[in-house]
Design a protein around this motif. Sequence first.
Motif, mmCIF file in Angstrom:
data_model
loop_
_atom_site.group_PDB
_atom_site.id
_atom_site.type_symbol
_atom_site.label_atom_id
_atom_site.label_comp_id
_atom_site.label_asym_id
_atom_site.label_seq_id
_atom_site.Cartn_x
_atom_site.Cartn_y
_atom_site.Cartn_z
ATOM 1 N N LEU A 67 0.891 -1.247 -0.052
ATOM 2 C CA LEU A 67 -0.094 -0.093 -0.141
ATOM 3 C C LEU A 67 0.891 1.367 -0.130
ATOM 4 O O LEU A 67 0.374 2.096 -0.671
ATOM 5 N N ASN A 68 1.708 1.628 0.710
ATOM 6 C CA ASN A 68 2.790 2.534 1.099
ATOM 7 C C ASN A 68 4.193 2.080 0.758
ATOM 8 O O ASN A 68 4.825 2.153 1.748
ATOM 9 N N PRO A 69 4.446 1.974 -0.442
ATOM 10 C CA PRO A 69 5.643 1.188 -0.769
ATOM 11 C C PRO A 69 6.936 2.060 -0.734
ATOM 12 O O PRO A 69 6.873 3.363 -1.157
ATOM 13 N N GLU A 70 7.888 1.752 -0.569
ATOM 14 C CA GLU A 70 9.145 2.543 -0.240
ATOM 15 C C GLU A 70 10.195 2.053 -1.542
ATOM 16 O O GLU A 70 10.449 2.690 -2.513
ATOM 17 N N SER A 71 10.237 0.650 -1.569
ATOM 18 C CA SER A 71 11.107 -0.209 -2.611
ATOM 19 C C SER A 71 10.937 -1.597 -2.625
ATOM 20 O O SER A 71 10.289 -1.982 -1.465
ATOM 21 N N PHE A 72 11.308 -2.233 -3.721
ATOM 22 C CA PHE A 72 11.324 -3.647 -3.662
ATOM 23 C C PHE A 72 12.519 -3.927 -4.744
ATOM 24 O O PHE A 72 12.878 -3.258 -5.477
ATOM 25 N N ASP A 73 13.181 -5.096 -4.430
ATOM 26 C CA ASP A 73 14.167 -5.678 -5.479
ATOM 27 C C ASP A 73 14.011 -6.937 -5.786
ATOM 28 O O ASP A 73 13.394 -7.826 -4.942
ATOM 29 N N ILE A 74 14.420 -7.327 -6.942
ATOM 30 C CA ILE A 74 14.591 -8.739 -7.624
ATOM 31 C C ILE A 74 15.873 -8.850 -8.104
ATOM 32 O O ILE A 74 16.456 -8.065 -8.830
ATOM 33 N N SER A 75 16.491 -9.934 -7.395
ATOM 34 C CA SER A 75 17.958 -10.027 -7.878
ATOM 35 C C SER A 75 18.147 -11.705 -8.520
ATOM 36 O O SER A 75 17.577 -12.543 -7.861
ATOM 37 N N LEU A 76 19.083 -11.737 -9.397
ATOM 38 C CA LEU A 76 19.184 -12.930 -9.908
ATOM 39 C C LEU A 76 20.647 -12.998 -9.646
ATOM 40 O O LEU A 76 21.594 -12.392 -10.195
ATOM 41 N N THR A 77 21.256 -14.154 -8.771
ATOM 42 C CA THR A 77 22.558 -14.336 -8.360
ATOM 43 C C THR A 77 23.391 -15.691 -8.558
ATOM 44 O O THR A 77 22.567 -16.690 -8.932
ATOM 45 N N CYS A 78 24.429 -15.873 -8.413
ATOM 46 C CA CYS A 78 25.372 -17.123 -8.544
ATOM 47 C C CYS A 78 25.311 -17.575 -7.219
ATOM 48 O O CYS A 78 26.406 -17.478 -6.482
ATOM 49 N N GLY A 79 24.408 -18.290 -6.591
ATOM 50 C CA GLY A 79 24.162 -18.778 -5.383
ATOM 51 C C GLY A 79 23.708 -17.826 -4.492
ATOM 52 O O GLY A 79 23.393 -16.814 -4.874
ATOM 53 N N ASP A 80 23.553 -18.273 -3.134
ATOM 54 C CA ASP A 80 23.186 -17.281 -2.217
ATOM 55 C C ASP A 80 24.203 -16.938 -0.871
ATOM 56 O O ASP A 80 23.904 -16.647 0.416
ATOM 57 N N SER A 81 25.407 -17.098 -1.351
ATOM 58 C CA SER A 81 26.622 -16.984 -0.174
ATOM 59 C C SER A 81 26.423 -15.453 0.059
ATOM 60 O O SER A 81 26.436 -14.568 -0.732
ATOM 61 N N GLU A 82 26.718 -15.396 1.496
ATOM 62 C CA GLU A 82 26.733 -13.900 1.755
ATOM 63 C C GLU A 82 28.281 -13.530 2.110
ATOM 64 O O GLU A 82 28.589 -12.404 2.060
ATOM 65 N N ASP A 83 29.064 -14.479 2.590
ATOM 66 C CA ASP A 83 30.371 -14.305 2.722
ATOM 67 C C ASP A 83 31.574 -15.340 2.187
ATOM 68 O O ASP A 83 31.606 -16.488 2.808
ATOM 69 N N PRO A 84 32.048 -15.232 0.884
ATOM 70 C CA PRO A 84 32.240 -13.873 0.340
ATOM 71 C C PRO A 84 30.721 -13.864 -0.389
ATOM 72 O O PRO A 84 30.008 -14.519 -0.651
ATOM 73 N N PRO A 85 30.281 -12.387 -0.813
ATOM 74 C CA PRO A 85 28.956 -12.213 -1.419
ATOM 75 C C PRO A 85 28.984 -13.138 -2.973
ATOM 76 O O PRO A 85 30.032 -12.887 -3.550
ATOM 77 N N ALA A 86 27.678 -13.560 -3.220
ATOM 78 C CA ALA A 86 27.589 -14.143 -4.370
ATOM 79 C C ALA A 86 27.519 -13.018 -5.482
ATOM 80 O O ALA A 86 27.196 -11.892 -5.192
ATOM 81 N N ASN A 87 27.883 -13.385 -6.655
ATOM 82 C CA ASN A 87 27.670 -12.418 -7.806
ATOM 83 C C ASN A 87 26.464 -12.214 -8.175
ATOM 84 O O ASN A 87 25.593 -13.236 -8.005
#
Length: 170
Positions: free
Chosen positions: A60-80
């Motif tokens: 209803l009152n959006p600020e933002s949203f995002d959709i990402s396609l990545t190479c895996g879901d690794s956080e450390d190191p971050p996925a491409n």
Amino acid sequence: MAGFLVEREAMLDDRRLKSPLASPVQADVYFPRLTVPFCGHIKGGMRPGKKILVMGIVCLNPESFDISLTCGDSEDPPANVAIQLKAEFTDKQLLRNACVSGEWGEEETPIPYFPFISDQPFRVEILCEHPRFRVFVDGHQLFDFYHRVEALSAIDTIKISGDLQLTKLG
């Protein structure tokens, strides 16, 4: 869409699809919970001709949203990140970018119009072609994003977050 498999740890919701006429014939239909933030696996990764479908409703009152396609879901190191689409409602911008080896590239912003409306449904299709992703919103081509991640088959994860409700992925 063939080849897209949403793998989730969450259990399936067991809501039943009931006939509005109270017919004695009922189908048991199960819907996976498409909760936000969402992280799912793209079976077989991306390749030319493969399409990702994201359907949802803007909050209803959006600020933002995002959709990402990545190479895996690794956080450390971050996925491409092969492509990140970020809808920003205050500026009415749809930002696009990619992150390769921990480095974000140049952000792309030009679009002919901002397609998302508060409290309204939307349909985003990301078509993978040989040199680029071609992005459609509600059936209209909005922009092309040229590949920065070269190994398309390594793009095997979709992540969705922000001010939206998911209704369908394919």
